[in-house]
Design a protein around this motif. Structure first.
Motif, PDB file in Angstrom:
ATOM      1  N   ARG A 174       0.864  -1.177   0.000  1.00 30.13           N
ATOM      2  CA  ARG A 174       0.000   0.000   0.000  1.00 30.13           C
ATOM      3  C   ARG A 174       0.900   1.226   0.000  1.00 30.13           C
ATOM      4  N   ARG A 175       0.711   2.117  -0.975  1.00 32.18           N
ATOM      5  CA  ARG A 175       1.476   3.368  -1.068  1.00 32.18           C
ATOM      6  C   ARG A 175       0.460   4.502  -1.071  1.00 32.18           C
ATOM      7  N   ILE A 176       0.502   5.312  -0.007  1.00 30.15           N
ATOM      8  CA  ILE A 176      -0.527   6.324   0.206  1.00 30.15           C
ATOM      9  C   ILE A 176       0.129   7.693   0.354  1.00 30.15           C
ATOM     10  N   VAL A 177      -0.377   8.675  -0.391  1.00 28.68           N
ATOM     11  CA  VAL A 177       0.169  10.025  -0.365  1.00 28.68           C
ATOM     12  C   VAL A 177      -0.822  10.954   0.341  1.00 28.68           C
ATOM     13  N   PHE A 178      -0.313  11.720   1.305  1.00 26.93           N
ATOM     14  CA  PHE A 178      -1.106  12.687   2.050  1.00 26.93           C
ATOM     15  C   PHE A 178      -0.536  14.085   1.858  1.00 26.93           C
ATOM     16  N   GLU A 179      -1.418  15.084   1.880  1.00 26.40           N
ATOM     17  CA  GLU A 179      -1.025  16.490   1.813  1.00 26.40           C
ATOM     18  C   GLU A 179      -1.273  17.107   3.186  1.00 26.40           C
ATOM     19  N   ILE A 180      -0.309  17.894   3.683  1.00 27.31           N
ATOM     20  CA  ILE A 180      -0.459  18.578   4.960  1.00 27.31           C
ATOM     21  C   ILE A 180      -1.136  19.914   4.706  1.00 27.31           C
ATOM     22  N   MET A 181      -2.286  20.100   5.311  1.00 28.36           N
ATOM     23  CA  MET A 181      -3.105  21.292   5.103  1.00 28.36           C
ATOM     24  C   MET A 181      -3.076  22.170   6.347  1.00 28.36           C
ATOM     25  N   GLY A 182      -3.283  23.470   6.152  1.00 28.59           N
ATOM     26  CA  GLY A 182      -3.451  24.394   7.267  1.00 28.59           C
ATOM     27  C   GLY A 182      -2.151  24.899   7.849  1.00 28.59           C
ATOM     28  N   LYS A 183      -2.238  26.018   8.519  1.00 27.46           N
ATOM     29  CA  LYS A 183      -1.081  26.622   9.183  1.00 27.46           C
ATOM     30  C   LYS A 183      -1.190  26.448  10.696  1.00 27.46           C
ATOM     31  N   LYS A 184      -2.306  26.919  11.273  1.00 26.07           N
ATOM     32  CA  LYS A 184      -2.477  26.815  12.726  1.00 26.07           C
ATOM     33  C   LYS A 184      -3.090  25.481  13.109  1.00 26.07           C
ATOM     34  N   ILE A 185      -4.177  25.125  12.458  1.00 24.62           N
ATOM     35  CA  ILE A 185      -4.817  23.836  12.713  1.00 24.62           C
ATOM     36  C   ILE A 185      -4.396  22.900  11.595  1.00 24.62           C
ATOM     37  N   LYS A 186      -3.594  21.918  11.919  1.00 24.50           N
ATOM     38  CA  LYS A 186      -3.060  21.002  10.913  1.00 24.50           C
ATOM     39  C   LYS A 186      -4.060  19.898  10.597  1.00 24.50           C
ATOM     40  N   ALA A 187      -4.119  19.566   9.328  1.00 29.10           N
ATOM     41  CA  ALA A 187      -4.940  18.450   8.860  1.00 29.10           C
ATOM     42  C   ALA A 187      -4.170  17.778   7.739  1.00 29.10           C
ATOM     43  N   ILE A 188      -4.403  16.516   7.529  1.00 29.03           N
ATOM     44  CA  ILE A 188      -3.811  15.836   6.382  1.00 29.03           C
ATOM     45  C   ILE A 188      -4.935  15.374   5.467  1.00 29.03           C
ATOM     46  N   SER A 189      -4.715  15.536   4.184  1.00 29.08           N
ATOM     47  CA  SER A 189      -5.718  15.179   3.184  1.00 29.08           C
ATOM     48  C   SER A 189      -5.171  14.046   2.325  1.00 29.08           C
ATOM     49  N   LEU A 190      -5.955  13.028   2.130  1.00 28.33           N
ATOM     50  CA  LEU A 190      -5.566  11.897   1.298  1.00 28.33           C
ATOM     51  C   LEU A 190      -5.543  12.327  -0.168  1.00 28.33           C
ATOM     52  N   LEU A 191      -4.391  12.182  -0.825  1.00 26.77           N
ATOM     53  CA  LEU A 191      -4.262  12.554  -2.233  1.00 26.77           C
ATOM     54  C   LEU A 191      -4.316  11.357  -3.165  1.00 26.77           C
ATOM     55  N   SER A 192      -3.599  10.290  -2.805  1.00 25.26           N
ATOM     56  CA  SER A 192      -3.456   9.169  -3.729  1.00 25.26           C
ATOM     57  C   SER A 192      -3.261   7.877  -2.952  1.00 25.26           C
ATOM     58  N   MET A 193      -3.805   6.793  -3.501  1.00 22.67           N
ATOM     59  CA  MET A 193      -3.609   5.468  -2.909  1.00 22.67           C
ATOM     60  C   MET A 193      -3.358   4.486  -4.043  1.00 22.67           C
ATOM     61  N   VAL A 194      -2.254   3.763  -3.940  1.00 22.17           N
ATOM     62  CA  VAL A 194      -1.913   2.734  -4.925  1.00 22.17           C
ATOM     63  C   VAL A 194      -1.677   1.437  -4.166  1.00 22.17           C
ATOM     64  N   ILE A 195      -2.322   0.368  -4.613  1.00 25.75           N
ATOM     65  CA  ILE A 195      -2.141  -0.943  -3.986  1.00 25.75           C
ATOM     66  C   ILE A 195      -1.682  -1.917  -5.058  1.00 25.75           C
ATOM     67  N   LYS A 196      -0.524  -2.552  -4.789  1.00 25.11           N
ATOM     68  CA  LYS A 196       0.050  -3.510  -5.725  1.00 25.11           C
ATOM     69  C   LYS A 196       0.231  -4.857  -5.043  1.00 25.11           C
ATOM     70  N   ASN A 197       0.021  -5.918  -5.786  1.00 25.16           N
ATOM     71  CA  ASN A 197       0.259  -7.267  -5.289  1.00 25.16           C
ATOM     72  C   ASN A 197       1.753  -7.530  -5.373  1.00 25.16           C
ATOM     73  N   ALA A 198       2.384  -7.688  -4.230  1.00 20.63           N
ATOM     74  CA  ALA A 198       3.838  -7.885  -4.174  1.00 20.63           C
ATOM     75  C   ALA A 198       4.254  -9.268  -4.667  1.00 20.63           C
ATOM     76  N   ASN A 199       3.308 -10.227  -4.714  1.00 22.35           N
ATOM     77  CA  ASN A 199       3.635 -11.600  -5.100  1.00 22.35           C
ATOM     78  C   ASN A 199       3.535 -11.849  -6.599  1.00 22.35           C
ATOM     79  N   LYS A 200       2.830 -10.975  -7.343  1.00 28.86           N
ATOM     80  CA  LYS A 200       2.686 -11.152  -8.785  1.00 28.86           C
ATOM     81  C   LYS A 200       3.979 -10.804  -9.508  1.00 28.86           C
ATOM     82  N   ARG A 201       4.234 -11.490 -10.582  1.00 28.56           N
ATOM     83  CA  ARG A 201       5.421 -11.188 -11.403  1.00 28.56           C
ATOM     84  C   ARG A 201       5.025 -10.858 -12.799  1.00 28.56           C
TER      85      ARG A 201
END
Length: 99
Positions: free
Chosen positions: A72-99
């Motif tokens: 699972r590879r997940i990218v988050f963006e840090i939002m806000g200056k005083k009140i911090k929040a993280i926003s989900l930008l991207s999610m990629v899921i790959k089967n590690a066993n497949k060739r």
């Protein structure tokens, strides 16, 4: 107590079709169940790294974690200056066993 708020986009997670086209068939589409493990990914990650800055100048970070033979590879963006929040930008899921 200082903490972060996790925001989920209303129009779905960004998915880059170019990267999917050349992944060799290992990547699968994101499903609703994938969001249930999102907090575990943040808490029990195997790797975390800084990523690119977004257009408005917000920092991003990437969390990587193996779950049930899938990477699972997940990218988050840090939002806000005083009140911090993280926003989900991207999610990629790959089967590690497949060739």
């Amino acid at each position: 107590m200082t903490g972060y708020l996790v925001l989920l986009p209303s129009d779905g997670v960004r998915h880059v079709e170019k990267s999917r086209a050349f992944d060799g068939g290992k990547q699968r589409p994101i499903q609703a169940e994938d969001f249930t493990g999102l907090m575990d990914d943040l808490l029990y990650y195997e790797k975390i790294a800084e990523s690119r800055t977004t257009n408005p100048g917000n920092k991003t970070f990437v969390v990587t974690r193996m779950v049930n033979g899938e990477q699972r590879r997940i990218v988050f963006e840090i939002m806000g200056k005083k009140i911090k929040a993280i926003s989900l930008l991207s999610m990629v899921i790959k089967n590690a066993n497949k060739r």
